[in-house]
Enzyme design. Structure first.
Site, PDB file in Angstrom:
ATOM      1  N   ASP A  66       0.824  -1.206   0.000  1.00  0.00           N
ATOM      2  CA  ASP A  66       0.000   0.000   0.000  1.00  0.00           C
ATOM      3  C   ASP A  66       0.856   1.253   0.000  1.00  0.00           C
ATOM      4  O   ASP A  66       2.091   1.181   0.164  1.00  0.00           O
ATOM      5  CB  ASP A  66      -0.954  -0.008   1.212  1.00  0.00           C
ATOM      6  CG  ASP A  66      -0.261  -0.410   2.519  1.00  0.00           C
ATOM      7  OD1 ASP A  66       0.976  -0.336   2.592  1.00  0.00           O
ATOM      8  OD2 ASP A  66      -0.971  -0.793   3.475  1.00  0.00           O
ATOM      9  N   ASN A 135      -7.450  -2.794  14.330  1.00  0.00           N
ATOM     10  CA  ASN A 135      -8.859  -3.009  13.950  1.00  0.00           C
ATOM     11  C   ASN A 135      -9.013  -4.170  12.966  1.00  0.00           C
ATOM     12  O   ASN A 135     -10.053  -4.334  12.346  1.00  0.00           O
ATOM     13  CB  ASN A 135      -9.463  -1.727  13.363  1.00  0.00           C
ATOM     14  CG  ASN A 135      -8.804  -1.310  12.044  1.00  0.00           C
ATOM     15  OD1 ASN A 135      -7.889  -1.976  11.566  1.00  0.00           O
ATOM     16  ND2 ASN A 135      -9.273  -0.216  11.461  1.00  0.00           N
ATOM     17  N   HIS A 137      -7.273  -4.626  10.159  1.00  0.00           N
ATOM     18  CA  HIS A 137      -7.004  -4.365   8.737  1.00  0.00           C
ATOM     19  C   HIS A 137      -5.736  -5.068   8.283  1.00  0.00           C
ATOM     20  O   HIS A 137      -4.825  -5.319   9.077  1.00  0.00           O
ATOM     21  CB  HIS A 137      -7.002  -2.867   8.419  1.00  0.00           C
ATOM     22  CG  HIS A 137      -5.812  -2.074   8.841  1.00  0.00           C
ATOM     23  ND1 HIS A 137      -5.900  -0.893   9.527  1.00  0.00           N
ATOM     24  CD2 HIS A 137      -4.479  -2.266   8.645  1.00  0.00           C
ATOM     25  CE1 HIS A 137      -4.701  -0.407   9.724  1.00  0.00           C
ATOM     26  NE2 HIS A 137      -3.808  -1.217   9.220  1.00  0.00           N
ATOM     27  N   GLU A 142      -9.574  -1.646   5.352  1.00  0.00           N
ATOM     28  CA  GLU A 142     -10.223  -1.356   6.618  1.00  0.00           C
ATOM     29  C   GLU A 142     -11.501  -2.190   6.761  1.00  0.00           C
ATOM     30  O   GLU A 142     -11.974  -2.786   5.785  1.00  0.00           O
ATOM     31  CB  GLU A 142     -10.578   0.138   6.672  1.00  0.00           C
ATOM     32  CG  GLU A 142      -9.385   1.081   6.531  1.00  0.00           C
ATOM     33  CD  GLU A 142      -8.545   1.161   7.799  1.00  0.00           C
ATOM     34  OE1 GLU A 142      -8.629   0.257   8.660  1.00  0.00           O
ATOM     35  OE2 GLU A 142      -7.776   2.131   7.933  1.00  0.00           O
TER      36      GLU A 142
HETATM   37  C1  GLP Z   1      -0.414   0.132   8.665  1.00  0.00           C
HETATM   38  C2  GLP Z   1      -0.137  -0.551   7.315  1.00  0.00           C
HETATM   39  C3  GLP Z   1      -0.377  -2.022   7.401  1.00  0.00           C
HETATM   40  C4  GLP Z   1       0.163  -2.500   8.727  1.00  0.00           C
HETATM   41  C5  GLP Z   1      -0.696  -1.999   9.837  1.00  0.00           C
HETATM   42  C6  GLP Z   1      -0.177  -2.259  11.228  1.00  0.00           C
HETATM   43  O1  GLP Z   1      -1.236   1.220   8.577  1.00  0.00           O
HETATM   44  N1  GLP Z   1      -0.842  -0.029   6.187  1.00  0.00           N
HETATM   45  O2  GLP Z   1       0.207  -2.681   6.310  1.00  0.00           O
HETATM   46  O3  GLP Z   1       0.167  -3.897   8.790  1.00  0.00           O
HETATM   47  O4  GLP Z   1      -1.053  -0.653   9.642  1.00  0.00           O
HETATM   48  O5  GLP Z   1       0.826  -1.368  11.547  1.00  0.00           O
HETATM   49  P1  GLP Z   1       1.830  -1.662  12.732  1.00  0.00           P
HETATM   50  O6  GLP Z   1       2.585  -2.852  12.345  1.00  0.00           O
HETATM   51  O7  GLP Z   1       2.689  -0.427  12.796  1.00  0.00           O
HETATM   52  O8  GLP Z   1       1.016  -1.852  13.941  1.00  0.00           O
END
Ligand code: GLP
Length: 252
Positions: A66, A135, A137, A142
């Site tokens: 992404d 959440n 995702h 989302e």
């Molecule tokens: C981000 C990314 C995701 C990631 C998630 C968790 O916003 N777009 O690919 O897996 O949120 O982030 P983190 O690993 O910092 O908790």
């Protein structure tokens, strides 16, 4: 889903690096799916140590999950920058084979279609690395995302904007509101998936992803449809799983 446990994040990173190294060992031109966020960072460091010890990823291609929409490519928190800094350089990937969705494109919808075509053109993703949002995702899919969704422009959930504000000086107003993300259907096309989660803040999302019903309310629950998913967890992230979900040696 296969679950591998480690006491802490560093241990989980080592386990994930071992799984990935074994998976790519037999591939002449591996195609990796790479994630940003804090979850994979210790894993990338562990994999970097394996590269230093002889693991050759120079022929691998990589596709990021992404990218923010509207953030300049050279912004330090654009995923173009993050992937270059944390993945491409340390792992010794060939920059010309590393792809990130063009969130800064004049027409992001067209860029999304191009990205899907590029993944297909590379023969699909062999191994997708995933984190998970609090959440539930995956990528920026989302809650509400459909299991057959493809790469597209999405609006970030308020929780995600708040969570990601730590990368923007703690100011949620600086976090882009939209992103270009591989869809859940795109992610599920990968031949193998390794999801890394550590910390108590991920425990509920992990438990619902593994044990809950498949629902758009928890996008990671659709990983249950994939035949080759490994969750690499630390003890805190695994803390709300029922004993029946845990590897036998951990459940005793
Ligand atoms: C981000 C990314 C995701 C990631 C998630 C968790 O916003 N777009 O690919 O897996 O949120 O982030 P983190 O690993 O910092 O908790």
């Amino acid at each position: 889903m296969r679950i591998l446990l480690s006491p802490d994040a560093a241990g989980a990173a080592e386990v994930a690096a071992a799984v990935v190294a074994a998976s790519v060992a037999d591939l002449a031109f591996p195609v990796l799916g790479v994630a940003t966020g804090s979850s994979p960072q210790p894993f990338y460091r562990a994999l970097t140590a394996r590269v230093a010890a002889g693991l050759d990823l120079s022929r691998a291609a990589a596709f990021a999950l992404d990218e923010y929409v509207g953030l300049p490519v050279d912004h330090p928190e654009s995923y173009h920058s993050v992937i270059a800094r944390e993945v491409t350089g340390p792992l010794g990937l060939d920059p010309s084979r590393v792809h990130v969705p063009e969130g800064a494109a004049a027409d992001p919808t067209e860029a999304a279609a191009r990205y899907e075509a590029a993944i297909s053109g590379a023969g699909g993703v062999d191994l997708q690395i995933l984190g998970i949002g609090a959440n539930g995702h995956i990528g920026f899919n989302e809650p509400g995302s459909a299991p057959d969704s493809r790469t597209r422009v999405v609006e970030l959930a308020p929780r995600t904007v708040a969570d990601n504000s730590r990368f923007f000086d703690g100011d949620a107003g600086l976090v882009p509101t939209h992103a270009l993300t591989q869809g859940i259907g795109t992610i599920l096309d990968a031949r193998e998936i390794v999801l890394i989660a550590w910390g108590e803040s991920k425990a509920e999302a992990v438990a619902r992803a593994v044990e809950g019903p498949q629902t758009t309310g928890l996008p990671a629950s659709f990983l249950q449809r994939h035949g080759r998913v490994t969750l690499v967890l630390d003890a805190a992230a695994a803390s709300r799983l029922s004993p029946a979900s845990l590897p036998a040696e951990a459940a005793r």
